[in-house]
Design an enzyme around this catalytic site. Structure first.
Site, PDB file in Angstrom:
ATOM      1  N   SER A 143       0.867  -1.184   0.000  1.00 31.08           N
ATOM      2  CA  SER A 143       0.000   0.000   0.000  1.00 31.08           C
ATOM      3  C   SER A 143       0.899   1.228   0.000  1.00 31.08           C
ATOM      4  O   SER A 143       2.086   1.137   0.355  1.00 31.08           O
ATOM      5  CB  SER A 143      -0.847  -0.017   1.282  1.00 31.08           C
ATOM      6  OG  SER A 143      -1.478   1.239   1.482  1.00 31.08           O
ATOM      7  N   TYR A 156      -2.045  -1.668  10.303  1.00 30.75           N
ATOM      8  CA  TYR A 156      -2.016  -1.729   8.827  1.00 30.75           C
ATOM      9  C   TYR A 156      -0.705  -1.151   8.289  1.00 30.75           C
ATOM     10  O   TYR A 156      -0.035  -1.769   7.448  1.00 30.75           O
ATOM     11  CB  TYR A 156      -3.214  -0.952   8.291  1.00 30.75           C
ATOM     12  CG  TYR A 156      -3.434  -1.054   6.799  1.00 30.75           C
ATOM     13  CD1 TYR A 156      -4.106  -2.131   6.247  1.00 30.75           C
ATOM     14  CD2 TYR A 156      -2.999  -0.050   5.935  1.00 30.75           C
ATOM     15  CE1 TYR A 156      -4.332  -2.220   4.874  1.00 30.75           C
ATOM     16  CE2 TYR A 156      -3.217  -0.127   4.567  1.00 30.75           C
ATOM     17  CZ  TYR A 156      -3.889  -1.212   4.042  1.00 30.75           C
ATOM     18  OH  TYR A 156      -4.108  -1.288   2.686  1.00 30.75           O
TER      19      TYR A 156
HETATM   20  P1  NAD Z   1     -11.558  -5.962  -0.269  1.00 32.96           P
HETATM   21  O1  NAD Z   1     -12.084  -5.915   1.102  1.00 32.96           O
HETATM   22  O2  NAD Z   1     -12.405  -5.526  -1.424  1.00 32.96           O
HETATM   23  O3  NAD Z   1     -11.044  -7.422  -0.598  1.00 32.96           O
HETATM   24  C1  NAD Z   1     -10.292  -8.135   0.336  1.00 32.96           C
HETATM   25  C2  NAD Z   1     -10.248  -9.582  -0.091  1.00 32.96           C
HETATM   26  O4  NAD Z   1      -9.543 -10.313   0.895  1.00 32.96           O
HETATM   27  C3  NAD Z   1     -11.645 -10.218  -0.186  1.00 32.96           C
HETATM   28  O5  NAD Z   1     -11.654 -11.151  -1.239  1.00 32.96           O
HETATM   29  C4  NAD Z   1     -11.773 -10.927   1.162  1.00 32.96           C
HETATM   30  O6  NAD Z   1     -12.673 -12.023   1.143  1.00 32.96           O
HETATM   31  C5  NAD Z   1     -10.350 -11.382   1.344  1.00 32.96           C
HETATM   32  N1  NAD Z   1     -10.007 -11.699   2.717  1.00 32.96           N
HETATM   33  C6  NAD Z   1     -10.136 -10.937   3.829  1.00 32.96           C
HETATM   34  N2  NAD Z   1      -9.724 -11.627   4.897  1.00 32.96           N
HETATM   35  C7  NAD Z   1      -9.327 -12.833   4.451  1.00 32.96           C
HETATM   36  C8  NAD Z   1      -8.796 -13.993   5.076  1.00 32.96           C
HETATM   37  N3  NAD Z   1      -8.604 -14.049   6.396  1.00 32.96           N
HETATM   38  N4  NAD Z   1      -8.522 -15.069   4.308  1.00 32.96           N
HETATM   39  C9  NAD Z   1      -8.735 -15.046   2.968  1.00 32.96           C
HETATM   40  N5  NAD Z   1      -9.223 -13.968   2.319  1.00 32.96           N
HETATM   41  C10 NAD Z   1      -9.509 -12.888   3.070  1.00 32.96           C
HETATM   42  O7  NAD Z   1     -10.186  -5.143  -0.233  1.00 32.96           O
HETATM   43  P2  NAD Z   1      -9.300  -4.451  -1.360  1.00 32.96           P
HETATM   44  O8  NAD Z   1      -9.458  -2.995  -1.220  1.00 32.96           O
HETATM   45  O9  NAD Z   1      -9.495  -5.074  -2.682  1.00 32.96           O
HETATM   46  O10 NAD Z   1      -7.855  -4.794  -0.800  1.00 32.96           O
HETATM   47  C11 NAD Z   1      -7.021  -5.767  -1.355  1.00 32.96           C
HETATM   48  C12 NAD Z   1      -5.590  -5.499  -0.907  1.00 32.96           C
HETATM   49  O11 NAD Z   1      -5.180  -4.234  -1.406  1.00 32.96           O
HETATM   50  C13 NAD Z   1      -5.415  -5.464   0.595  1.00 32.96           C
HETATM   51  O12 NAD Z   1      -4.192  -6.074   0.951  1.00 32.96           O
HETATM   52  C14 NAD Z   1      -5.360  -3.976   0.899  1.00 32.96           C
HETATM   53  O13 NAD Z   1      -4.650  -3.695   2.055  1.00 32.96           O
HETATM   54  C15 NAD Z   1      -4.655  -3.465  -0.338  1.00 32.96           C
HETATM   55  N6  NAD Z   1      -4.857  -2.040  -0.611  1.00 32.96           N
HETATM   56  C16 NAD Z   1      -6.121  -1.556  -0.843  1.00 32.96           C
HETATM   57  C17 NAD Z   1      -6.266  -0.211  -1.113  1.00 32.96           C
HETATM   58  C18 NAD Z   1      -7.594   0.376  -1.424  1.00 32.96           C
HETATM   59  O14 NAD Z   1      -7.676   1.590  -1.559  1.00 32.96           O
HETATM   60  N7  NAD Z   1      -8.645  -0.411  -1.584  1.00 32.96           N
HETATM   61  C19 NAD Z   1      -5.149   0.622  -1.134  1.00 32.96           C
HETATM   62  C20 NAD Z   1      -3.897   0.105  -0.877  1.00 32.96           C
HETATM   63  C21 NAD Z   1      -3.767  -1.247  -0.623  1.00 32.96           C
END
Ligand code: NAD
Length: 261
Positions: A143, A156
């Site tokens: 991130s 985080y």
């Molecule tokens: P999201 O909540 O849409 O998706 C998260 C996914 O992880 C889902 O498929 C969920 O079922 C799965 N998940 C959660 N806990 C789990 C577990 N214990 N075991 C297996 N699967 C699990 O989130 P997102 O925004 O798509 O985030 C995805 C990644 O990107 C994360 O690592 C997040 O930190 C990172 N990220 C997101 C953003 C953002 O703005 N959305 C920015 C920077 C980084």
């Protein structure tokens, strides 16, 4: 088809960024194992739809990324189902927002387990196969918070900085073996995870959602728009390709200029 004949795992790919990356990899010819939580019927519809749309073999693992034995079992299931794991995308992640002084220790442990330790366990499980084939691509979704901090996100920010450190060590250990390891550091992407944060922040600050988006969430993102999952999918495909074979050990911001400040 850039990735024809390759097989990938994308953790946390039932939603958001992971699903976007899984789609991009499958559209480029890779077989993909999906993983994550959600309604069983909806997940099966996603799996079958992706297979139909792309012609790739799409599997699903319900492994819980907070449980090391399940992470390892997921990698073994992908190796059994595809014959190999060539591309590992560690994407599953959760967030919890609280001032440090009130931060519940069980939330700290849960964020560290899913956002950092699962990456280590999955990499450890996938490396022997990659080493035997002398080819591998590991992409860790960190991130912008893997490069800079923000208040209220102690677990985080710590986990995501840890992911960047892990990425460097794996890259160095694997540098001569045809295996690259990189981190992608997105700014704010509009996904269910961010939708939840908008609601939390609106409650915490006592202001409307629109104001949270403009003045709180995108305050630090100079381009003032959310990043689309397709942008991250395209980068994952490039990092997985042979033309990215000399790119390793780096953390790539996709953040509209956030970390340029
Ligand atoms: P999201 O909540 O849409 O998706 C998260 C996914 O992880 C889902 O498929 C969920 O079922 C799965 N998940 C959660 N806990 C789990 C577990 N214990 N075991 C297996 N699967 C699990 O989130 P997102 O925004 O798509 O985030 C995805 C990644 O990107 C994360 O690592 C997040 O930190 C990172 N990220 C997101 C953003 C953002 O703005 N959305 C920015 C920077 C980084």
């Amino acid at each position: 088809m850039l990735l024809k004949g390759k097989s990938a795992i994308v953790t946390g790919s039932t939603s958001g960024i992971g699903l976007g990356m899984a789609r991009a990899l499958a559209e480029s010819g890779a077989n993909v194992m999906l993983n994550g939580f959600g309604d069983a019927k909806a997940i099966e519809a996603t799996r079958a739809g992706l297979a139909k749309d792309t012609g790739a073999k799409i599997l699903y693992s319900a492994a819980d990324m907070s449980k090391g034995d399940q992470v390892t079992a997921m990698v073994r299931a992908a190796e059994a189902g595809f014959g190999a794991v060539d591309i590992l995308v560690n994407n599953a992640g959760i967030q919890f927002v609280s001032p440090v002084a009130d931060f519940p220790e069980e939330k700290w442990a849960a964020v560290l387990a899913i956002d950092l330790s699962s990456n280590f366990v999955a990499i450890k499980a996938a490396l022997p196969g990659m080493q035997a084939r002398k080819w591998g691509r590991i992409i860790n979704v960190s991130s912008a918070h893997g490069l800079v901090g923000s208040p209220f996100k102690a677990a985080y920010v710590s986990a995501k900085h840890g992911v960047v450190g892990l990425t460097k060590v794996v890259a160095l250990e694997m540098a001569e073996l045809g295996i690259t390891c990189n981190a992608i550091c997105p700014g704010f992407v509009r996904t269910p995870l961010v939708e939840g944060q908008i609601d939390d922040q609106a409650k915490a600050h006592g202001i409307p959602r629109e104001q949270v988006i403009r003045d709180v969430i995108l305050a630090s993102q100079p381009n003032k728009r959310f990043i689309e999952v397709e942008e991250l999918g395209a980068l994952a495909v490039f990092l997985s390709s042979d033309m990215a074979r000399s790119i390793t050990g780096i953390a790539i911001p996709v953040d509209g200029g956030w970390t340029a400040r």
